[in-house]
Design an enzyme around this catalytic site. Structure first.
Site, PDB file in Angstrom:
ATOM      1  N   GLY A   1       0.767  -1.241   0.000  1.00  0.00           N
ATOM      2  CA  GLY A   1       0.000   0.000   0.000  1.00  0.00           C
ATOM      3  C   GLY A   1       0.793   1.284   0.000  1.00  0.00           C
ATOM      4  O   GLY A   1       0.214   2.361  -0.210  1.00  0.00           O
TER       5      GLY A   1
ATOM      6  N   PRO B   1       5.123  -4.967  -0.124  1.00  0.00           N
ATOM      7  CA  PRO B   1       5.094  -3.838  -1.067  1.00  0.00           C
ATOM      8  C   PRO B   1       5.112  -4.303  -2.522  1.00  0.00           C
ATOM      9  O   PRO B   1       5.815  -5.251  -2.869  1.00  0.00           O
ATOM     10  CB  PRO B   1       6.398  -3.087  -0.738  1.00  0.00           C
ATOM     11  CG  PRO B   1       7.322  -4.145  -0.246  1.00  0.00           C
ATOM     12  CD  PRO B   1       6.456  -5.167   0.466  1.00  0.00           C
ATOM     13  N   GLY B   2       4.321  -3.660  -3.338  1.00  0.00           N
ATOM     14  CA  GLY B   2       4.328  -3.936  -4.771  1.00  0.00           C
ATOM     15  C   GLY B   2       4.701  -2.662  -5.500  1.00  0.00           C
ATOM     16  O   GLY B   2       5.789  -2.513  -6.058  1.00  0.00           O
TER      17      GLY B   2
ATOM     18  N   ARG C   1      -4.084   2.124 -16.395  1.00  0.00           N
ATOM     19  CA  ARG C   1      -4.312   2.907 -15.168  1.00  0.00           C
ATOM     20  C   ARG C   1      -4.992   4.268 -15.422  1.00  0.00           C
ATOM     21  O   ARG C   1      -5.924   4.625 -14.700  1.00  0.00           O
ATOM     22  CB  ARG C   1      -3.013   3.108 -14.382  1.00  0.00           C
ATOM     23  CG  ARG C   1      -2.387   1.805 -13.874  1.00  0.00           C
ATOM     24  CD  ARG C   1      -1.372   2.043 -12.769  1.00  0.00           C
ATOM     25  NE  ARG C   1      -2.028   2.376 -11.523  1.00  0.00           N
ATOM     26  CZ  ARG C   1      -2.042   3.564 -10.986  1.00  0.00           C
ATOM     27  NH1 ARG C   1      -1.406   4.555 -11.551  1.00  0.00           N
ATOM     28  NH2 ARG C   1      -2.693   3.780  -9.863  1.00  0.00           N
TER      29      ARG C   1
ATOM     30  N   TYR D   1      -8.516   4.388 -13.502  1.00  0.00           N
ATOM     31  CA  TYR D   1      -8.538   5.137 -12.228  1.00  0.00           C
ATOM     32  C   TYR D   1      -8.369   6.643 -12.425  1.00  0.00           C
ATOM     33  O   TYR D   1      -8.087   7.348 -11.457  1.00  0.00           O
ATOM     34  CB  TYR D   1      -7.393   4.682 -11.318  1.00  0.00           C
ATOM     35  CG  TYR D   1      -7.233   3.195 -11.155  1.00  0.00           C
ATOM     36  CD1 TYR D   1      -8.177   2.432 -10.469  1.00  0.00           C
ATOM     37  CD2 TYR D   1      -6.120   2.543 -11.666  1.00  0.00           C
ATOM     38  CE1 TYR D   1      -8.003   1.070 -10.304  1.00  0.00           C
ATOM     39  CE2 TYR D   1      -5.938   1.181 -11.502  1.00  0.00           C
ATOM     40  CZ  TYR D   1      -6.890   0.445 -10.825  1.00  0.00           C
ATOM     41  OH  TYR D   1      -6.708  -0.906 -10.663  1.00  0.00           O
TER      42      TYR D   1
ATOM     43  N   CYS E   1     -10.591   1.829 -29.622  1.00  0.00           N
ATOM     44  CA  CYS E   1     -11.896   2.435 -29.898  1.00  0.00           C
ATOM     45  C   CYS E   1     -12.699   2.645 -28.628  1.00  0.00           C
ATOM     46  O   CYS E   1     -13.727   1.977 -28.396  1.00  0.00           O
ATOM     47  CB  CYS E   1     -12.645   1.583 -30.900  1.00  0.00           C
ATOM     48  SG  CYS E   1     -11.726   1.484 -32.430  1.00  0.00           S
TER      49      CYS E   1
HETATM   50  N1  LLP Z   1      -0.938  -7.144  -0.459  1.00  0.00           N
HETATM   51  C1  LLP Z   1      -2.201  -7.350  -0.840  1.00  0.00           C
HETATM   52  C2  LLP Z   1      -3.019  -8.324  -0.100  1.00  0.00           C
HETATM   53  C3  LLP Z   1      -2.737  -6.640  -1.914  1.00  0.00           C
HETATM   54  O1  LLP Z   1      -4.000  -6.838  -2.284  1.00  0.00           O
HETATM   55  C4  LLP Z   1      -1.927  -5.697  -2.601  1.00  0.00           C
HETATM   56  C5  LLP Z   1      -2.460  -4.934  -3.737  1.00  0.00           C
HETATM   57  C6  LLP Z   1      -0.597  -5.523  -2.174  1.00  0.00           C
HETATM   58  C7  LLP Z   1      -0.138  -6.258  -1.088  1.00  0.00           C
HETATM   59  C8  LLP Z   1       0.350  -4.573  -2.839  1.00  0.00           C
HETATM   60  O2  LLP Z   1      -0.074  -3.253  -2.715  1.00  0.00           O
HETATM   61  P1  LLP Z   1       0.868  -2.064  -3.227  1.00  0.00           P
HETATM   62  O3  LLP Z   1       2.095  -2.051  -2.356  1.00  0.00           O
HETATM   63  O4  LLP Z   1       1.231  -2.350  -4.625  1.00  0.00           O
HETATM   64  O5  LLP Z   1       0.042  -0.857  -3.080  1.00  0.00           O
HETATM   65  N2  LLP Z   1      -4.352  -2.042  -9.898  1.00  0.00           N
HETATM   66  C9  LLP Z   1      -4.232  -1.003  -8.914  1.00  0.00           C
HETATM   67  C10 LLP Z   1      -3.613  -1.484  -7.623  1.00  0.00           C
HETATM   68  C11 LLP Z   1      -4.344  -2.638  -6.979  1.00  0.00           C
HETATM   69  C12 LLP Z   1      -3.670  -3.156  -5.744  1.00  0.00           C
HETATM   70  C13 LLP Z   1      -4.252  -4.456  -5.318  1.00  0.00           C
HETATM   71  N3  LLP Z   1      -3.664  -5.032  -4.176  1.00  0.00           N
HETATM   72  C14 LLP Z   1      -3.479   0.175  -9.507  1.00  0.00           C
HETATM   73  O6  LLP Z   1      -3.094   0.120 -10.669  1.00  0.00           O
HETATM   74  O7  LLP Z   1      -3.312   1.191  -8.851  1.00  0.00           O
END
Ligand code: LLP
Length: 419
Positions: free
Chosen positions: A240, A275-276, A313, A317, A344
């Site tokens: 997050g 973290p992603g 994105r 969003y 399109c």
């Molecule tokens: N852990 C869980 C259980 C999650 O569902 C997620 C993301 C993460 C970790 C990683 O979160 P991050 O660090 O990346 O914020 N498609 C959307 C983002 C969806 C995130 C879903 N879950 C976008 O493009 O902004």
């Protein structure tokens, strides 16, 4: 420090001019910087010092196996939400005992397979899921490691409403009082091994307060459990952590971790983070070429060769991503353009009213697309997905080739052969 910088008005990725990549691989094309990815991951890992922790990179952000391989070699764990994701991790050489498995819809087959593979922890999101896990583990004579994913019902943070996962109305996790019931229920069960508590409050969150609000609730629950003799090994704070897409003020992983550890002290729990975005976003750009400059009575459009199928994105969003010229020229006049793709749909727009100096045939780079870029791409409009290129200093690796035309229908069958 950005690894995407201009030298003499030419954009470089590490030591490679971006124009060279466009010539060699064509456009649209994703380009990642290895150093950027590794620095971003290390920022979380280093922040913990000697405190026990595991960084479980969230695979959904950017899941190319070459990327997972790099992270696995650095010692990363992985947060997955589907069998496909852990299959990728395993192919990339990631260790099963560093995988945490989240998600509200784990199927029986996924649970069976995850037990067989030996993942570290199921993050359980409901009572029924816990019961299903127990039944399947018992049938296999196994012991299933699990954590309860708590939904801490926080005050809504400032992010896109679709990216918040910890409100009363969210489908994720279980509220604190129900989590308590699950803990009690699992106590003494021979087929369940309680490892900890988990929570993930949402994504692209740029303030610290919501994380701390959630963490406080998790700690309170852990303290209550400890008093009752229920021992936990780890607290998983999810992912997050937000990035700066449009000059947002963001906090550093170091400050985040330091604050968590202060709150935690003197409790000895291992901290897990997932973290992603903060690892992957800034390491990637999407290269695209201007096909047409089109002026209508209302607007000036730059029609580019990337579409919303390649990067969704902004369409999904209304997300802001900086868009810059790959070759800068001070001689040419600048003008405002809406940067649109060929798909399109009217939402096929990467940015409105962007001030750029461009001509037909010029290259543009859409920035900070490493996370949720390629992984959310599709074949909509029967467009081939773009290649992914990894740059490491001067070295260039094509880590995914552009799809071929026949990839588009490779899994399809003529229903009436010989008709
Ligand atoms: N852990 C869980 C259980 C999650 O569902 C997620 C993301 C993460 C970790 C990683 O979160 P991050 O660090 O990346 O914020 N498609 C959307 C983002 C969806 C995130 C879903 N879950 C976008 O493009 O902004």
């Amino acid at each position: 420090m950005s690894l995407f910088v201009y030298h003499q008005n030419q954009l470089y990725v590490e030591q490679v001019p971006v124009t060279h990549l466009a010539e060699r691989f064509g456009t649209p094309c994703y380009v990642y910087s290895r150093a950027s990815l590794e620095n971003n991951w290390r920022a979380f890992d280093d922040a913990f010092g000697s405190h026990p922790h595991r960084i479980c990179y969230s695979v959904k952000a950017l899941s190319n196996i070459a990327i997972l391989d790099l992270l696995a070699k650095m010692g990363s764990g992985f947060d997955v939400v589907s069998q496909g994701e852990w299959e990728r991790v395993l192919v990339a050489g990631g260790a099963p005992h560093k995988i945490v498995f989240s998600g509200v819809g784990k199927t029986c087959s996924e649970i069976e397979h995850a037990l067989e593979v030996g993942i570290a922890c199921f993050n359980i999101e409901s009572l029924d899921e816990l019961a299903r896990l127990e039944t399947i583990a018992a049938k296999r004579g196994a012991i299933a490691p699990f954590a309860i994913r708590v939904n801490p019902h926080i005050h809504p943070p400032e992010t896109h409403p679709g990216l918040i996962t910890a409100l009363k109305e969210s489908k994720f996790g279980v509220p604190c009082d129900e989590a308590w019931k699950l803990l009690k229920r699992a106590q003494g069960n021979p087929h369940l091994k309680l490892c900890g508590l988990a929570c993930h409050i949402g994504s692209q969150i740029t303030e610290l307060a919501p994380f701390l609000e959630a963490f406080d609730k998790i700690i309170r629950l852990a303290d209550k459990a400890e008093k009752e003799g229920i021992h936990l090994e780890h607290l998983d704070c999810g992912g997050g952590v937000g990035v700066s897409y449009q000059k947002e003020n963001v906090f550093s992983p170091a400050f985040y971790v330091e604050t968590l550890l202060k709150k935690l002290s003197p409790r000895p729990y291992t901290i897990v983070l997932e973290p992603g975005r903060r690892v992957a976003a800034s390491c990637g750009i999407l290269l695209t070429r201007v096909e047409y400059l089109k002026t209508t009575t209302a607007h000036r459009f730059a029609v580019v060769d990337a579409g919303m199928n390649d990067f969704i994105r902004p369409a999904l969003y209304s997300a802001w991503h900086d868009i810059i010229e790959v070759v800068r020229s001070s001689a040419r006049k600048r003008a405002h353009y809406d940067i649109v793709g060929p798909v399109c749909e009217s939402t096929d727009c990467f940015g409105k009213n962007r001030l750029l100096s461009i001509r037909e045939g010029d290259l543009l780079a859409i920035l900070s697309v490493g996370a949720y870029g390629f992984t959310m791409s599709s074949n909509y409009n029967s467009r081939r997905r773009p290649p992914e290129i990894l740059v490491d200093g001067k070295k260039i690796y094509e880590i995914r080739a552009r799809e071929e035309w026949n990839d588009l229908w490779a899994k399809e069958r003529m229903t009436v052969p010989g008709f």
